[in-house]
Design a protein around this motif. Structure first.
Motif, PDB file in Angstrom:
ATOM      1  N   ALA A   1      11.555  20.367  38.145  1.00 39.43           N
ATOM      2  CA  ALA A   1      11.729  20.124  36.713  1.00 39.43           C
ATOM      3  C   ALA A   1      13.113  19.567  36.431  1.00 39.43           C
ATOM      4  CB  ALA A   1      11.525  21.419  35.931  1.00 39.43           C
ATOM      5  N   ALA A   2      13.169  18.701  35.434  1.00 33.43           N
ATOM      6  CA  ALA A   2      14.449  18.185  34.948  1.00 33.43           C
ATOM      7  C   ALA A   2      14.478  18.345  33.433  1.00 33.43           C
ATOM      8  CB  ALA A   2      14.630  16.721  35.322  1.00 33.43           C
ATOM      9  N   ILE A   3      15.479  19.064  32.948  1.00 36.03           N
ATOM     10  CA  ILE A   3      15.700  19.220  31.504  1.00 36.03           C
ATOM     11  C   ILE A   3      16.799  18.243  31.119  1.00 36.03           C
ATOM     12  CG2 ILE A   3      16.285  20.802  29.640  1.00 36.03           C
ATOM     13  CD1 ILE A   3      15.489  23.119  31.500  1.00 36.03           C
ATOM     14  N   GLY A   4      16.491  17.344  30.214  1.00 47.48           N
ATOM     15  CA  GLY A   4      17.415  16.277  29.878  1.00 47.48           C
ATOM     16  C   GLY A   4      18.456  16.658  28.836  1.00 47.48           C
ATOM     17  N   PRO A   5      19.254  15.682  28.421  1.00 48.76           N
ATOM     18  CA  PRO A   5      20.296  15.933  27.417  1.00 48.76           C
ATOM     19  C   PRO A   5      19.697  16.454  26.119  1.00 48.76           C
ATOM     20  CG  PRO A   5      20.580  13.779  28.445  1.00 48.76           C
ATOM     21  CD  PRO A   5      19.246  14.278  28.878  1.00 48.76           C
ATOM     22  N   ALA A   6      20.418  17.361  25.472  1.00 46.59           N
ATOM     23  CA  ALA A   6      19.968  17.959  24.211  1.00 46.59           C
ATOM     24  C   ALA A   6      21.181  18.534  23.494  1.00 46.59           C
ATOM     25  CB  ALA A   6      18.931  19.054  24.475  1.00 46.59           C
ATOM     26  N   ALA A   7      20.994  18.952  22.261  1.00 49.57           N
ATOM     27  CA  ALA A   7      22.071  19.623  21.528  1.00 49.57           C
ATOM     28  C   ALA A   7      22.428  20.915  22.250  1.00 49.57           C
ATOM     29  CB  ALA A   7      21.621  19.917  20.105  1.00 49.57           C
ATOM     30  N   CYS A   8      23.698  21.118  22.520  1.00 46.11           N
ATOM     31  CA  CYS A   8      24.118  22.291  23.287  1.00 46.11           C
ATOM     32  C   CYS A   8      24.311  23.505  22.391  1.00 46.11           C
ATOM     33  CB  CYS A   8      25.400  21.986  24.054  1.00 46.11           C
ATOM     34  SG  CYS A   8      26.897  21.965  23.031  1.00 46.11           S
ATOM     35  N   GLY A   9      24.369  24.669  23.015  1.00 45.92           N
ATOM     36  CA  GLY A   9      24.548  25.916  22.277  1.00 45.92           C
ATOM     37  C   GLY A   9      25.864  25.999  21.539  1.00 45.92           C
ATOM     38  N   GLY A  10      26.864  25.262  22.002  1.00 48.64           N
ATOM     39  CA  GLY A  10      28.149  25.276  21.324  1.00 48.64           C
ATOM     40  C   GLY A  10      28.168  24.463  20.050  1.00 48.64           C
ATOM     41  N   CYS A  11      27.157  23.600  19.871  1.00 51.00           N
ATOM     42  CA  CYS A  11      27.094  22.719  18.696  1.00 51.00           C
ATOM     43  C   CYS A  11      25.908  22.998  17.783  1.00 51.00           C
ATOM     44  CB  CYS A  11      27.010  21.259  19.141  1.00 51.00           C
ATOM     45  SG  CYS A  11      28.479  20.610  19.944  1.00 51.00           S
ATOM     46  N   TYR A  12      24.835  23.549  18.342  1.00 50.23           N
ATOM     47  CA  TYR A  12      23.574  23.678  17.612  1.00 50.23           C
ATOM     48  C   TYR A  12      23.617  24.918  16.723  1.00 50.23           C
ATOM     49  CZ  TYR A  12      18.453  23.458  16.957  1.00 50.23           C
ATOM     50  OH  TYR A  12      17.192  23.378  16.437  1.00 50.23           O
ATOM     51  N   GLU A  13      24.129  24.741  15.522  1.00 52.43           N
ATOM     52  CA  GLU A  13      24.300  25.845  14.576  1.00 52.43           C
ATOM     53  C   GLU A  13      23.034  26.038  13.753  1.00 52.43           C
ATOM     54  OE1 GLU A  13      27.471  27.245  11.086  1.00 52.43           O
ATOM     55  OE2 GLU A  13      27.521  25.198  11.902  1.00 52.43           O
TER      56      GLU A  13
ATOM     57  N   CYS B   1      16.444  17.269  20.540  1.00 52.33           N
ATOM     58  CA  CYS B   1      15.496  18.128  21.244  1.00 52.33           C
ATOM     59  C   CYS B   1      15.611  17.864  22.743  1.00 52.33           C
ATOM     60  CB  CYS B   1      14.071  17.862  20.778  1.00 52.33           C
ATOM     61  SG  CYS B   1      13.794  18.203  19.024  1.00 52.33           S
ATOM     62  N   ALA B   2      15.030  18.741  23.548  1.00 52.29           N
ATOM     63  CA  ALA B   2      15.123  18.592  24.998  1.00 52.29           C
ATOM     64  C   ALA B   2      13.914  17.851  25.550  1.00 52.29           C
ATOM     65  CB  ALA B   2      15.234  19.956  25.661  1.00 52.29           C
ATOM     66  N   PRO B   3      14.145  16.782  26.312  1.00 52.98           N
ATOM     67  CA  PRO B   3      13.059  16.150  27.064  1.00 52.98           C
ATOM     68  C   PRO B   3      12.927  16.869  28.404  1.00 52.98           C
ATOM     69  CG  PRO B   3      15.057  14.851  27.303  1.00 52.98           C
ATOM     70  CD  PRO B   3      15.418  16.066  26.466  1.00 52.98           C
ATOM     71  N   VAL B   4      11.720  17.295  28.744  1.00 50.47           N
ATOM     72  CA  VAL B   4      11.496  18.059  29.971  1.00 50.47           C
ATOM     73  C   VAL B   4      10.488  17.307  30.838  1.00 50.47           C
ATOM     74  CG1 VAL B   4      10.858  20.299  30.943  1.00 50.47           C
ATOM     75  CG2 VAL B   4      11.912  20.185  28.673  1.00 50.47           C
ATOM     76  N   LEU B   5      10.877  17.017  32.079  1.00 51.02           N
ATOM     77  CA  LEU B   5      10.048  16.278  33.024  1.00 51.02           C
ATOM     78  C   LEU B   5       9.697  17.181  34.193  1.00 51.02           C
ATOM     79  CD1 LEU B   5      12.174  12.993  33.159  1.00 51.02           C
ATOM     80  CD2 LEU B   5      10.381  13.608  31.511  1.00 51.02           C
TER      81      LEU B   5
END
Length: 254
Positions: free
Chosen positions: A153-165, A106-110
């Motif tokens: 805002a900073a959106i952190g590492p998350a599953a990318c669209g190329g992998c998140y099936e 999931c995306a951590p958002v600060l």
């Protein structure tokens, strides 16, 4: 272990990684999640290490019991001992209170408005993004004086669209609720780009100073990924307003 991000003067913010902790496999090493089956003593030691690396006090860090919803809590130092409860976003106006969000795809958002002295953090996975947890966080910050035009805002590492099936019906459902989140994976299958959707939500809320960490959790071994590994740990995003919760830099372990 720690990757700092800039959210304005007087604001601390960072994302952790996997190396540098004491947890054994499959949680190795810097697992900060307390509800994934890891040894409690190891989690406490890891959280202390992260706090020391950040230069903040572990006993003023507020953790959430994340439930993939859109509820937002306003927190003070009093919540540090018991946590913020079952919410997926937290706000503070109290210097030295450290807001923490746990993730493993999931995306951590600060977020922070340094002028107003308001900071926020959100756990925004597929359900939470569709439910609007990040817009809800911005709205709650506005109630406490934040101006979206000043918010960084900073959106952190998350599953990318190329992998998140995901199934096609799920992609279409989420994309209808969150424009820009629909994607096609590298395999040519339906996917989701949660970070793109969140960036769109922030823009719609008036937040345009947005940085996005490009790392994909599934593709990056130094980050925890539930989709890749199943039983695994959690890394974290942290944000805080500078104040009494920070250690003297000279006392911070190097």
């Amino acid at each position: 272990m720690i990757g700092r991000v800039f959210l304005g003067d007087g604001v601390g913010a960072a994302f952790t990684g996997r190396p540098g902790g004491v947890s054994a496999a499959p949680y190795g090493a810097l697992n900060l999640g307390g509800a994934v089956g890891d040894e409690p003593d190891a989690v406490r030691a890891n959280r202390a290490r992260a706090a020391a690396a950040l230069g903040v006090r572990a006993d003023r860090t507020v953790w959430m019991r994340q439930v993939h919803g859109a509820d937002v809590a306003v927190v003070t130092a009093a919540e540090a001992a018991s946590g913020a409860g079952e919410v997926d976003a937290i706000v503070t106006t109290e210097p030295g209170v450290v807001l923490a969000v746990l993730v493993a795809d999931c995306a951590p958002v600060l977020l922070a408005d340094p002028v107003a002295g308001v900071a926020g953090a959100a756990h925004s996975g597929r359900p939470g993004t569709a439910a609007g947890v990040v817009p809800a966080l911005v709205a709650r910050m506005r109630e406490h004086g934040a101006n979206p035009a000043r918010v960084r805002a900073a959106i952190g590492p998350a599953a990318c669209g190329g992998c998140y099936e995901v199934p096609a019906a799920m992609r279409d459902e989420v994309a209808a609720a969150v424009p820009g989140s629909g994607a096609t994976t590298r395999r040519g299958t339906p996917g989701l780009d949660i970070r793109a959707g969140i960036a769109g939500q922030l823009a719609a809320a008036g937040v345009t100073a947005v940085t996005v960490d490009p790392r994909c959790t599934i593709e990056t071994p130094d980050l925890f990924s539930y989709r890749r590994d199943g039983r695994t740990g959690r890394f974290a995003g942290f944000v805080w307003l500078a104040g009494e919760g920070e250690n003297d830099p000279e006392d911070t372990p190097r």
